[in-house]
Structures are given as structure tokens and as C-alpha cells.
Enzyme design. Sequence first.
Site, mmCIF file in Angstrom:
data_model
loop_
_atom_site.group_PDB
_atom_site.id
_atom_site.type_symbol
_atom_site.label_atom_id
_atom_site.label_comp_id
_atom_site.label_asym_id
_atom_site.label_seq_id
_atom_site.Cartn_x
_atom_site.Cartn_y
_atom_site.Cartn_z
ATOM 1 N N CYS A 201 0.859 -1.186 -0.061
ATOM 2 C CA CYS A 201 -0.118 0.079 0.052
ATOM 3 C C CYS A 201 0.659 1.097 0.090
ATOM 4 O O CYS A 201 1.692 1.460 0.954
ATOM 5 C CB CYS A 201 -0.798 0.093 1.167
ATOM 6 S SG CYS A 201 -1.782 1.508 1.474
ATOM 7 N N CYS A 204 0.105 3.387 3.666
ATOM 8 C CA CYS A 204 0.629 2.781 4.786
ATOM 9 C C CYS A 204 1.672 1.895 4.789
ATOM 10 O O CYS A 204 2.236 1.292 5.881
ATOM 11 C CB CYS A 204 -0.387 2.370 5.478
ATOM 12 S SG CYS A 204 -1.078 0.904 5.336
ATOM 13 N N CYS A 217 -6.388 -1.925 0.452
ATOM 14 C CA CYS A 217 -5.368 -2.223 1.483
ATOM 15 C C CYS A 217 -6.235 -2.774 2.799
ATOM 16 O O CYS A 217 -6.985 -1.759 3.367
ATOM 17 C CB CYS A 217 -4.414 -1.087 1.979
ATOM 18 S SG CYS A 217 -3.336 -0.994 3.397
ATOM 19 N N CYS A 220 -5.282 0.037 5.991
ATOM 20 C CA CYS A 220 -5.623 1.340 6.241
ATOM 21 C C CYS A 220 -6.840 1.752 5.532
ATOM 22 O O CYS A 220 -7.373 2.996 5.902
ATOM 23 C CB CYS A 220 -4.641 2.277 6.003
ATOM 24 S SG CYS A 220 -4.277 2.472 4.021
ATOM 25 N N ASP A 338 21.589 -0.140 -15.771
ATOM 26 C CA ASP A 338 21.314 -1.339 -14.896
ATOM 27 C C ASP A 338 20.132 -2.187 -15.776
ATOM 28 O O ASP A 338 19.169 -1.741 -15.944
ATOM 29 C CB ASP A 338 20.553 -0.888 -13.702
ATOM 30 C CG ASP A 338 20.421 -2.154 -12.674
ATOM 31 O OD1 ASP A 338 20.342 -3.440 -12.908
ATOM 32 O OD2 ASP A 338 20.117 -1.949 -11.459
#
Length: 412
Positions: A201, A204, A217, A220, A338
Site C-alpha cells: 500500500c 501505509c 489495503c 488502512c 542497469d
Amino acid sequence: MAGNSDPLTPRAKLAVTAGKAVAAASRAAGRGSGSVIGGKIALRLDPDLLARLAQNLDVILVSATNGKTTTTRLIAEALRAAGPVVSNALGANMPAGITSALAGGSEAKFGVIEVDEKYLAGVARDTDPKCIALLNLSRDQLDRAAETRMLAENWREGLAGSKAVVIANCDDPLVVWAASSSPNVVWVAAGQMWKDDAWSCPSCGGVMQRPGEDWFCGECGFRRPTPTWALSGDHVLDPHGSAWPIHLQLPGRANKANAASSAAVAAVFGVPPQVALERMYQVQAVAGRYDVVQFQNRDLRLLLAKNPAGWLETFSLIDPPPAPVILSVNARGADGTDTSWLWDVDYTRLTGHPIFVLGDRKLDLAVRLEVAGQHFQVCENLDQAVQLCPPGRIEVIANYTAFQDLRRRVGN
């Protein structure tokens, strides 16, 4: 709204003239479009030039990790139904390139601007947009892009209190988190094929639950908002529940999603969905992407895929096996140096395709394909790969600079 008064000071006019001259010299020297160097010079002469150029325009900003160049083109086509448009159609999407594009559009009513994710907050501050389209956020250019949660936070802070209408994809939790600080959001259910950057999430840090197409979520209560626009198969559903057919020459589900977001943007400016979607049919290719070209008496379709989310969408639209596939990967500055992202791509989706590998990092890609149990041949260049390909249209998938290399080789 756009007016006819001239917002440019003498200094700004000098900056525009100098920028155009430098760009022209760059083109004459064969160094590309010159838009970036021209814009840099212009901004050096007048640091407020971008804001001045945007002053008389209805500005629409488009940002995302994938699909922003195509969506910018689709929105520009749709809005031409309502007035002249200036746009950075070639994808130069940082402040210098944007400044260059706007400097060329003195008669325009709309400025449809693609913006690199990392520059969105600053460009929004300078251009006072009427509308901002946020499509998706996923990992990209791992060596230098902040991780996606930080980008979402950057968007969230930068857009807080913005007067713009924000058109946002409600299927991407990171986009929802970013857009939720804005007072005026229109939610579009545009879908999300790649979910690996949104399992925690953004609010949170809790674990995201994903039953079906929904998400929330459990800790929260942060959850998917209810959309007012939606992609449904080959149609766009508008806020009244009417279904409008999508007319595109561009392939794949991702481009239908781009069209749905574009229709929602066009509606903000009074262009009805039917008109917007019909106008989008004009777009055949975007800066070479999706073009079918002839090379060595073969048909090659050029497909750009820069990161795991892009590769996943691209695999979904290639011809079925045994269509030959050429893959090319570089790791230059514009790509990100990368290449560990290759391990996030599911190359088992290419099973049954004859695969040919080239590019600066062909050996990195070869190792990845080996682990995925794929049969492939490593080639020195495009010419050799095409000669080795069995019959059928050849699907050529490349990341950013590899794509530019291929376009130059085929004369596209």
C-alpha cells in the site's frame, strides 16, 4: 482560455529565436531534431520562457512510465476537433524539449504535452495546466529513477491543490495515491496488466488485497475509487453509461486503455467521445512505434518496450508462434545502465517463437532467455538476424536506444 495578446517580452522573443536557430543548426549537422539543445539555449536566455509560452494555451500534461507518447498523440488528435494544437509529438519530454515544442505553436489553442515522470511537478508549476492525465507508474531506468513509491509521493505533493482536472487510472494504486491530493479527479478504469510494483500500500505500506479487478489495503482502508469512465473490451464507457466503439489503427489492449483516458481528457474540453475516438483513428504509428517497414524484402514490425510493464504489454500483441521475434537491448544513458530488470520480464511468453537476440547487452539477454528455457540465436546485427529469420512477418522488440538504432538501420 487562449487569447491573441502576445505574452512574450523582447527577451522571451530573443530566446525563442536563438533556440530555433540552434535547433536548425543541429538538424543541419545531422544531430537529430535539435529540439532539446534549442530548448536548453532558449531557457538559459529566459528561465521563465516555458511559463510565458504556456500563458495563452489550455495546457494538458500527460505523464506515465508507459504509453505517454502515444496518449499525447491521441489526445492531440481528439482536441484538434476543438481548435489548433501544439504538442511535443516526438517525445522530447523534459523542460527543454517542451519549451522547444511550445515555441513553435504561436497560433495554437491547446498545448498537449508529454512530461517525463520526474519533471511533472515542476512543469505543472510552470504551465498552469487545465488538465493532467496520469496513466501508470512502474519500475524503469533502475540506475537513476527513484523507486516508484517516491515518484508517486513526488506527484502527490506537486499536484496538491492544483486547479487542473486530473484524469487518473483508478486501476493503478500508485497513480490513485498520487492523484488523491488533487481536488478535482476524474477516475478512469484503464486496467493494469503489470501489478508487481503495487503489492504494498502506498499509503501505509500494508499488503494490498487484489480480488479480481478490485484492490484495497486491508490495513488502512486505502482502496480503488469508483471510475466514471472505463475501458470495456473494444468500447469506452462514458459517465452516462453509454458505450462508444474505439477506432484505432494501433494494436493491443494498452492502446485501447490509452484511448479511454484520451476520451476522458477530450471531454473536459467539450469534445464528445464519439468525435474524439473517431479522430484517434488517424494515428497509425507514433515516433516509429508499431510501424511495419520493409527491410531485406521482409516485413518488420517495430515495437518499443522499455521496462517490464512495457514488455508484458508488447508480448500480448505480437503475432502468434511461429512468428519470428528479434529482441534488441541496450543499456546506454537514455535506457538506464542497469539491466537487472530483464529478470522481471516473463520470457516464457515467447515459447514457440524463433528468437534472435542483438544489441549492446545481447549477452545479458541471452543469459536471461537461457534461464527461461527459450531457444534463441545471438546475432551481430539486424541484417544477420533478418537473414536467419524463418518466413512470416518479423516482430522486432527493442528498448529505447536500441529502437532508435533499428530505425536508423531500416531508414525509418
